[in-house]
Design an enzyme around this catalytic site. Structure first.
Site, mmCIF file in Angstrom:
data_model
loop_
_atom_site.group_PDB
_atom_site.id
_atom_site.type_symbol
_atom_site.label_atom_id
_atom_site.label_comp_id
_atom_site.label_asym_id
_atom_site.label_seq_id
_atom_site.Cartn_x
_atom_site.Cartn_y
_atom_site.Cartn_z
ATOM 1 N N ARG A 14 0.152 12.061 -9.279
ATOM 2 C CA ARG A 14 0.667 10.728 -8.958
ATOM 3 C C ARG A 14 2.121 10.536 -9.410
ATOM 4 N NH1 ARG A 14 -3.637 7.361 -7.218
ATOM 5 N NH2 ARG A 14 -5.629 7.688 -8.245
ATOM 6 N N GLU B 156 0.837 -1.205 0.000
ATOM 7 C CA GLU B 156 0.000 0.000 0.000
ATOM 8 C C GLU B 156 0.866 1.248 0.000
ATOM 9 O OE1 GLU B 156 -2.723 1.108 -0.579
ATOM 10 O OE2 GLU B 156 -4.423 0.137 0.408
ATOM 11 N N ASP B 157 0.318 2.326 -0.533
ATOM 12 C CA ASP B 157 1.028 3.602 -0.464
ATOM 13 C C ASP B 157 0.806 4.275 0.888
ATOM 14 O OD1 ASP B 157 -1.643 3.852 -1.162
ATOM 15 O OD2 ASP B 157 -1.356 5.636 -2.382
ATOM 16 N N ASP C 225 -4.663 5.141 6.235
ATOM 17 C CA ASP C 225 -5.364 6.309 6.749
ATOM 18 C C ASP C 225 -6.295 5.821 7.875
ATOM 19 O OD1 ASP C 225 -6.513 8.862 6.755
ATOM 20 O OD2 ASP C 225 -6.354 9.035 4.594
ATOM 21 N N PHE D 187 -2.462 16.732 3.886
ATOM 22 C CA PHE D 187 -2.926 16.285 2.573
ATOM 23 C C PHE D 187 -1.708 16.059 1.679
ATOM 24 C CE2 PHE D 187 -6.942 16.457 -0.060
ATOM 25 C CZ PHE D 187 -6.409 15.640 -1.051
HETATM 26 C C1 PRP Z 1 -6.068 5.160 -0.683
HETATM 27 C C2 PRP Z 1 -4.819 4.348 -0.418
HETATM 28 C C3 PRP Z 1 -5.327 3.155 0.317
HETATM 29 C C4 PRP Z 1 -6.502 3.705 1.088
HETATM 30 C C5 PRP Z 1 -6.104 3.974 2.497
HETATM 31 O O1 PRP Z 1 -6.667 4.698 -1.866
HETATM 32 O O2 PRP Z 1 -4.163 3.990 -1.603
HETATM 33 O O3 PRP Z 1 -5.744 2.122 -0.554
HETATM 34 O O4 PRP Z 1 -6.904 4.919 0.442
HETATM 35 O O5 PRP Z 1 -7.177 4.504 3.223
HETATM 36 P P1 PRP Z 1 -7.822 3.803 4.500
HETATM 37 O O6 PRP Z 1 -6.722 3.375 5.416
HETATM 38 O O7 PRP Z 1 -8.668 4.917 5.069
HETATM 39 O O8 PRP Z 1 -8.654 2.648 4.040
HETATM 40 P P2 PRP Z 1 -7.760 5.523 -2.663
HETATM 41 O O9 PRP Z 1 -9.123 5.055 -2.266
HETATM 42 O O10 PRP Z 1 -7.475 6.997 -2.553
HETATM 43 O O11 PRP Z 1 -7.527 5.031 -4.172
HETATM 44 P P3 PRP Z 1 -6.255 5.180 -5.137
HETATM 45 O O12 PRP Z 1 -5.153 4.330 -4.544
HETATM 46 O O13 PRP Z 1 -6.733 4.652 -6.440
HETATM 47 O O14 PRP Z 1 -5.874 6.643 -5.192
#
Ligand code: PRP
Length: 182
Positions: free
Chosen positions: A167, A101-102, A105, A154
């Site tokens: 990105r 994961e990146d 949150d 952010f």
């Molecule tokens: C982001 C990130 C994780 C997730 C983390 O994805 O890449 O997958 O949110 O959030 P959490 O801990 O609150 O679940 P996003 O939904 O923004 O999609 P993306 O990776 O396509 O930008």
């Protein structure tokens, strides 16, 4: 620096060091035993980190992809996650999955995915994130490998977006407030 970025939070050089350190930890854990390491990239945000991490790893590995999204307005209360692209493998029972994961949150995505993949019968499931924002946690969740703990700001770049932009920036930066509060 991009005109919409207020300041750099994690520089290219810092990311390089972090990814190298994480790869060494993962190699130490997965390289010694008879493991079938499957790096599972969660699209889209993790694609840059995944590409760098896999180049640093010495352990033989395979790669795969999933895409998920929060499930409508109910997510906060129910924690539902919508699977847009599923993992389809006949050999899942032999796979030692490392979810890449990146960012963490609320913790809901990884918490759900770990349980989902265990339910599907994966041999083992661990988690790895470049960035961790513990202040935002809504469910208790700790990743097995964490690159950097960051404050609740952010952030964009190195895979992370705002409205699908930024990105491709090679660093993680804090987005200027006026960009997203217009
Ligand atoms: C982001 C990130 C994780 C997730 C983390 O994805 O890449 O997958 O949110 O959030 P959490 O801990 O609150 O679940 P996003 O939904 O923004 O999609 P993306 O990776 O396509 O930008």
């Amino acid at each position: 620096m991009h005109k919409d970025v207020e300041r750099i939070l994690v520089s290219e050089q810092e990311i390089e060091e972090i990814v190298g350190r994480m790869a060494r930890q993962i190699d130490a854990d997965y390289g010694k035993e008879d493991k079938k390491l499957l790096l599972l990239c969660i699209l889209k945000g993790s694609v840059v980190f995944m590409g760098d991490l896999m180049k640093h790893l010495k352990t033989p590995l395979e790669i795969d992809f999933m895409r998920v999204s929060s499930y409508g307005a109910d997510t906060k209360t129910t924690g539902n996650i919508n699977i847009i692209l599923d993992l389809v493998r006949k050999d899942i029972k032999q796979c030692d999955i490392l979810i890449v994961e990146d960012i963490i949150d609320s913790g809901r995505t990884l918490s759900y995915l770990k349980r989902y993949l265990e339910f599907k019968g994966a041999k083992s499931v661990k988690t790895c994130t470049l960035l961790d924002k513990p202040e935002r946690r809504e469910v208790k969740f700790d990743a097995d490998y964490v690159g950097a703990v960051i404050p609740d700001e952010f952030v964009v770049g190195y895979g992370l977006d705002y409205d699908e932009k930024y990105r491709a920036l090679p660093y993680v930066g804090v987005l200027k407030r006026d960009v997203y509060s217009k």
